[in-house]
Design an enzyme around this catalytic site. Structure first.
Site, PDB file in Angstrom:
ATOM      1  N   SER A  94       0.830  -1.211   0.000  1.00  0.00           N
ATOM      2  CA  SER A  94       0.000   0.000   0.000  1.00  0.00           C
ATOM      3  C   SER A  94       0.858   1.251   0.000  1.00  0.00           C
ATOM      4  O   SER A  94       2.071   1.192   0.232  1.00  0.00           O
ATOM      5  CB  SER A  94      -0.880  -0.013   1.257  1.00  0.00           C
ATOM      6  OG  SER A  94      -0.049   0.006   2.408  1.00  0.00           O
ATOM      7  N   HIS A 135       5.106 -13.051  39.662  1.00  0.00           N
ATOM      8  CA  HIS A 135       5.032 -11.806  40.417  1.00  0.00           C
ATOM      9  C   HIS A 135       6.443 -11.261  40.630  1.00  0.00           C
ATOM     10  O   HIS A 135       7.338 -12.032  40.968  1.00  0.00           O
ATOM     11  CB  HIS A 135       4.380 -12.058  41.776  1.00  0.00           C
ATOM     12  CG  HIS A 135       4.400 -10.850  42.656  1.00  0.00           C
ATOM     13  ND1 HIS A 135       3.554  -9.773  42.443  1.00  0.00           N
ATOM     14  CD2 HIS A 135       5.181 -10.531  43.722  1.00  0.00           C
ATOM     15  CE1 HIS A 135       3.808  -8.844  43.355  1.00  0.00           C
ATOM     16  NE2 HIS A 135       4.797  -9.279  44.146  1.00  0.00           N
TER      17      HIS A 135
HETATM   18  P1  FAD Z   1       4.492  -3.881   1.688  1.00  0.00           P
HETATM   19  O1  FAD Z   1       5.270  -4.007   2.918  1.00  0.00           O
HETATM   20  O2  FAD Z   1       3.920  -2.540   1.360  1.00  0.00           O
HETATM   21  O3  FAD Z   1       5.438  -4.364   0.505  1.00  0.00           O
HETATM   22  C1  FAD Z   1       5.056  -4.298  -0.823  1.00  0.00           C
HETATM   23  C2  FAD Z   1       6.301  -4.314  -1.696  1.00  0.00           C
HETATM   24  O4  FAD Z   1       5.905  -4.500  -3.044  1.00  0.00           O
HETATM   25  C3  FAD Z   1       7.074  -2.995  -1.656  1.00  0.00           C
HETATM   26  O5  FAD Z   1       8.421  -3.247  -1.383  1.00  0.00           O
HETATM   27  C4  FAD Z   1       6.918  -2.446  -3.087  1.00  0.00           C
HETATM   28  O6  FAD Z   1       8.051  -1.735  -3.533  1.00  0.00           O
HETATM   29  C5  FAD Z   1       6.734  -3.715  -3.881  1.00  0.00           C
HETATM   30  N1  FAD Z   1       6.033  -3.536  -5.157  1.00  0.00           N
HETATM   31  C6  FAD Z   1       4.875  -2.873  -5.394  1.00  0.00           C
HETATM   32  N2  FAD Z   1       4.523  -2.977  -6.700  1.00  0.00           N
HETATM   33  C7  FAD Z   1       5.488  -3.719  -7.297  1.00  0.00           C
HETATM   34  C8  FAD Z   1       5.685  -4.180  -8.624  1.00  0.00           C
HETATM   35  N3  FAD Z   1       4.791  -3.944  -9.583  1.00  0.00           N
HETATM   36  N4  FAD Z   1       6.802  -4.900  -8.891  1.00  0.00           N
HETATM   37  C9  FAD Z   1       7.707  -5.178  -7.913  1.00  0.00           C
HETATM   38  N5  FAD Z   1       7.550  -4.783  -6.638  1.00  0.00           N
HETATM   39  C10 FAD Z   1       6.457  -4.073  -6.335  1.00  0.00           C
HETATM   40  N6  FAD Z   1       2.240  -2.986  10.713  1.00  0.00           N
HETATM   41  C11 FAD Z   1       2.393  -3.734  11.826  1.00  0.00           C
HETATM   42  O7  FAD Z   1       1.907  -4.867  11.873  1.00  0.00           O
HETATM   43  N7  FAD Z   1       3.100  -3.256  12.904  1.00  0.00           N
HETATM   44  C12 FAD Z   1       3.636  -2.024  12.911  1.00  0.00           C
HETATM   45  O8  FAD Z   1       4.258  -1.628  13.904  1.00  0.00           O
HETATM   46  C13 FAD Z   1       3.487  -1.210  11.762  1.00  0.00           C
HETATM   47  N8  FAD Z   1       4.028   0.031  11.716  1.00  0.00           N
HETATM   48  C14 FAD Z   1       3.887   0.774  10.581  1.00  0.00           C
HETATM   49  C15 FAD Z   1       4.421   2.062  10.576  1.00  0.00           C
HETATM   50  C16 FAD Z   1       4.295   2.861   9.462  1.00  0.00           C
HETATM   51  C17 FAD Z   1       4.876   4.249   9.462  1.00  0.00           C
HETATM   52  C18 FAD Z   1       3.633   2.352   8.308  1.00  0.00           C
HETATM   53  C19 FAD Z   1       3.525   3.182   7.064  1.00  0.00           C
HETATM   54  C20 FAD Z   1       3.090   1.080   8.302  1.00  0.00           C
HETATM   55  C21 FAD Z   1       3.203   0.281   9.455  1.00  0.00           C
HETATM   56  N9  FAD Z   1       2.650  -0.993   9.522  1.00  0.00           N
HETATM   57  C22 FAD Z   1       2.777  -1.745  10.652  1.00  0.00           C
HETATM   58  C23 FAD Z   1       1.919  -1.574   8.383  1.00  0.00           C
HETATM   59  C24 FAD Z   1       2.835  -2.541   7.621  1.00  0.00           C
HETATM   60  O9  FAD Z   1       3.992  -1.861   7.209  1.00  0.00           O
HETATM   61  C25 FAD Z   1       2.096  -3.114   6.427  1.00  0.00           C
HETATM   62  O10 FAD Z   1       0.874  -3.681   6.850  1.00  0.00           O
HETATM   63  C26 FAD Z   1       2.942  -4.184   5.755  1.00  0.00           C
HETATM   64  O11 FAD Z   1       4.165  -3.667   5.322  1.00  0.00           O
HETATM   65  C27 FAD Z   1       2.190  -4.786   4.567  1.00  0.00           C
HETATM   66  O12 FAD Z   1       2.975  -5.768   3.995  1.00  0.00           O
HETATM   67  P2  FAD Z   1       2.825  -6.166   2.473  1.00  0.00           P
HETATM   68  O13 FAD Z   1       3.783  -7.285   2.264  1.00  0.00           O
HETATM   69  O14 FAD Z   1       1.410  -6.383   2.136  1.00  0.00           O
HETATM   70  O15 FAD Z   1       3.272  -4.892   1.611  1.00  0.00           O
END
Ligand code: FAD
Ligand code: NAI
Length: 467
Positions: A145, A445
């Site tokens: 996202s 505790h």
């Molecule tokens: P992402 O981590 O968003 O990874 C997606 C990857 O896909 C990215 O590297 C992107 O570059 C790549 N990508 C996209 N399109 C393409 C393409 N066409 N080709 C190749 N690569 C592509 N969640 C928690 O559970 N605990 C926390 O403490 C927490 N803290 C957060 C703090 C912040 C500031 C933010 C912004 C988010 C936080 N989150 C936390 C949420 C968490 O980061 C996300 O829920 C999680 O990263 C989602 O994982 P994902 O694998 O779905 O996607």
């Protein structure tokens, strides 16, 4: 190259799916558009935000609490540039750990934008425009996202920023306006508030962390106000305009024409994140999106194409790293012929403010909506010896249990170490424990976990021992 599984996106959903696929003997490729693996979570999310939360909490304690512990410091300086540098070191160590794991598990990593040529062929285009084609039996979309940045907020990455830029600020701002009293706004807002920035939060709803139990919102609001943060609840930001040195934020009272302007050095936009599917050419694979731009999946995370799955932030449900990880494992184990499942109701949610907030299962409001008859057991941190010893007396544990069966239906904690304590509740609820089961188990505790036992005693028979 022919693969069993190609995974697009190397966040916690994608890289964990890749490891599990390799463990199951599947020929696996991981495609990531950035140079660095780990996605939002490792690079600009969970890990860097927690690094800054820890540094700022140390500073805050040194400034406000050490003296009461008998530690007298002659001078104390918050060096934000050094904090950011340390945060970057933590990120790069963590990212290289993922690179190591990919090599160890013999996963092919390709850097470039992944897009569908057709349902079984993925084209990877690198920075120089060079393309590689991967042929695959199954594909997992794990593209995550991006922050929502409405046009009226004039997001410029300089004065009007999202979490990504906020994590790089190296000179302490005097004032920051945060749009959104959700997880990002409160976590990053507290980083700056602890270091001395005046932080003002504008939240559209009537309470902060509105998705969590109402008592969690109430307790956290009290603690963050003590920290010096101010809140405009039931207010929305309608426009943001920046100049070179500051930013003007137009705020409107909800259900009214009343408006006012706030000025600050930075405006942090934290109003949620949108699923990211740009560049995937999903139409070539027959993969459909819903009205919110999320990839449509069924309960097995299968998309509208029988050989393509999607996981993590890009689909429905909570945007959490551990939810993405569970889905990655679920999908790969299904591909390998296993029958895994996820209990979405028992995925915990944590806010890493201080005190921390952690929650699992149903909130009181949800139980009311569902017409479930329930009992409530609450226990305040201030009645814990452990909390008084550490001076972390803010917070409470609240247990919701079924009125007739005593089964635990929800656990909500605000307090020191809540993030770690919530696991006890997850385990108990996965095994469908009653409140009495928890109440009869020995809790060491003095620990903060005694508050869970005491809240369980309250829920069972209204007989806590220490209040
Ligand atoms: P992402 O981590 O968003 O990874 C997606 C990857 O896909 C990215 O590297 C992107 O570059 C790549 N990508 C996209 N399109 C393409 C393409 N066409 N080709 C190749 N690569 C592509 N969640 C928690 O559970 N605990 C926390 O403490 C927490 N803290 C957060 C703090 C912040 C500031 C933010 C912004 C988010 C936080 N989150 C936390 C949420 C968490 O980061 C996300 O829920 C999680 O990263 C989602 O994982 P994902 O694998 O779905 O996607
Ligand atoms: P969020 O959904 O948690 O909060 C956004 C808030 O902004 C809501 O309360 C909403 O009512 C408010 N809002 C929306 N428009 C507004 C407007 N115009 N004016 C004022 N308020 C407005 O979203 P956030 O904080 O951006 O986080 C995004 C995602 O990242 C979350 O879904 C969360 O799951 C994940 N995340 C998780 C963390 C964790 O697990 N500790 C930490 C940080 C992020």
């Amino acid at each position: 190259m022919q693969y069993d599984v190609v995974i697009i996106g190397s966040g916690p959903g994608g890289y964990v799916a890749a490891i599990r696929a390799a463990q199951l003997g599947l020929k696996t490729a991981l495609v990531e558009k950035y140079k660095s693996l780990g996605g939002t979570c490792l690079n600009v999310g969970c890990i860097p935000s927690k690094a800054l939360l820890d540094s700022s909490e140390h500073y805050h304690n040194a400034e406000k609490n050490f003296e009461q512990h008998g530690i007298i410091l002659k001078s104390i300086v918050a060096d934000l540039a050094r904090m950011v540098e340390r945060k970057n070191e933590v990120v790069s160590q963590t990212v290289s750990g993922i690179e190591f794991l990919m090599k160890k598990n013999k996963i092919d990593v390709l850097h470039g934008i992944g897009s569908f040529k057709d349902p079984h062929n993925i084209v990877v285009t690198d920075d120089e425009g060079k393309t590689t084609e991967l042929s695959t039996k199954k594909t997992i979309i794990a593209t995550g996202s991006k922050p929502i940045t409405p046009a009226a907020f004039n997001y410029d990455k300089k004065r009007v920023i999202t979490s990504t830029e906020a994590l790089q600020i190296s000179k302490l701002p005097k004032k920051m306006v945060v749009i959104g009293g959700g997880v990002i706004g409160l976590e990053l807002g507290s980083v700056f508030a602890r270091l001395g920035t005046e932080v003002v939060v504008v939240e559209y709803l009537e309470r902060i962390i509105a998705g969590m139990d109402v008592d969690c919102s109430r307790e956290l609001t009290k603690s963050l106000k003590k920290l010096g943060m101010t809140f405009h609840l039931s207010h929305m930001v309608t426009k943001v305009q920046s100049s070179k040195t500051n930013v003007a934020i137009e705020v409107q009272k909800r259900d009214s024409d009343e408006t006012f302007e706030l000025k600050a050095d930075y405006c942090l936009v934290a109003i949620g994140r949108r699923p990211f599917t740009d560049g995937l050419d999903l139409d070539k694979a027959g993969v459909k999106l819903d009205e919110k731009g999320r990839v449509i999946v069924d309960e097995s995370c299968l998309t509208s194409h029988a050989d393509i799955y999607a996981i993590g932030d890009v689909i429905r449900g909570a945007m959490l790293a551990h939810k993405a990880e569970e889905e990655g494992i679920l999908v790969v184990e299904q591909i390998a012929g296993q029958k895994p499942h996820i209990n979405y109701n028992l995925i915990p949610g944590v806010v890493y403010t201080w005190p921390e907030v952690a929650s699992v299962g149903y909130t009181e409001d949800t139980l009311k909506e569902k017409g479930v008859e329930y009992k409530v057991g609450k226990f305040p941190y201030k009645a814990l010896g452990r909390a008084r010893a550490s001076m972390d007396i803010d917070g409470m544990v609240k247990i919701l249990a079924d009125k007739k069966t005593d089964e635990v239906l929800g656990v909500h904690i605000v307090g020191a170490r809540a993030a770690d304590m919530i696991s006890e509740a997850v385990v108990a609820m996965e095994f469908r424990a009653s409140a009495e089961d928890i109440a009869r188990m020995s809790h060491a505790h003095p620990t903060y976990t005694e508050a869970i036992k005491e809240a369980a005693l309250m829920a069972t028979e209204n007989r806590a021992l220490h209040i």
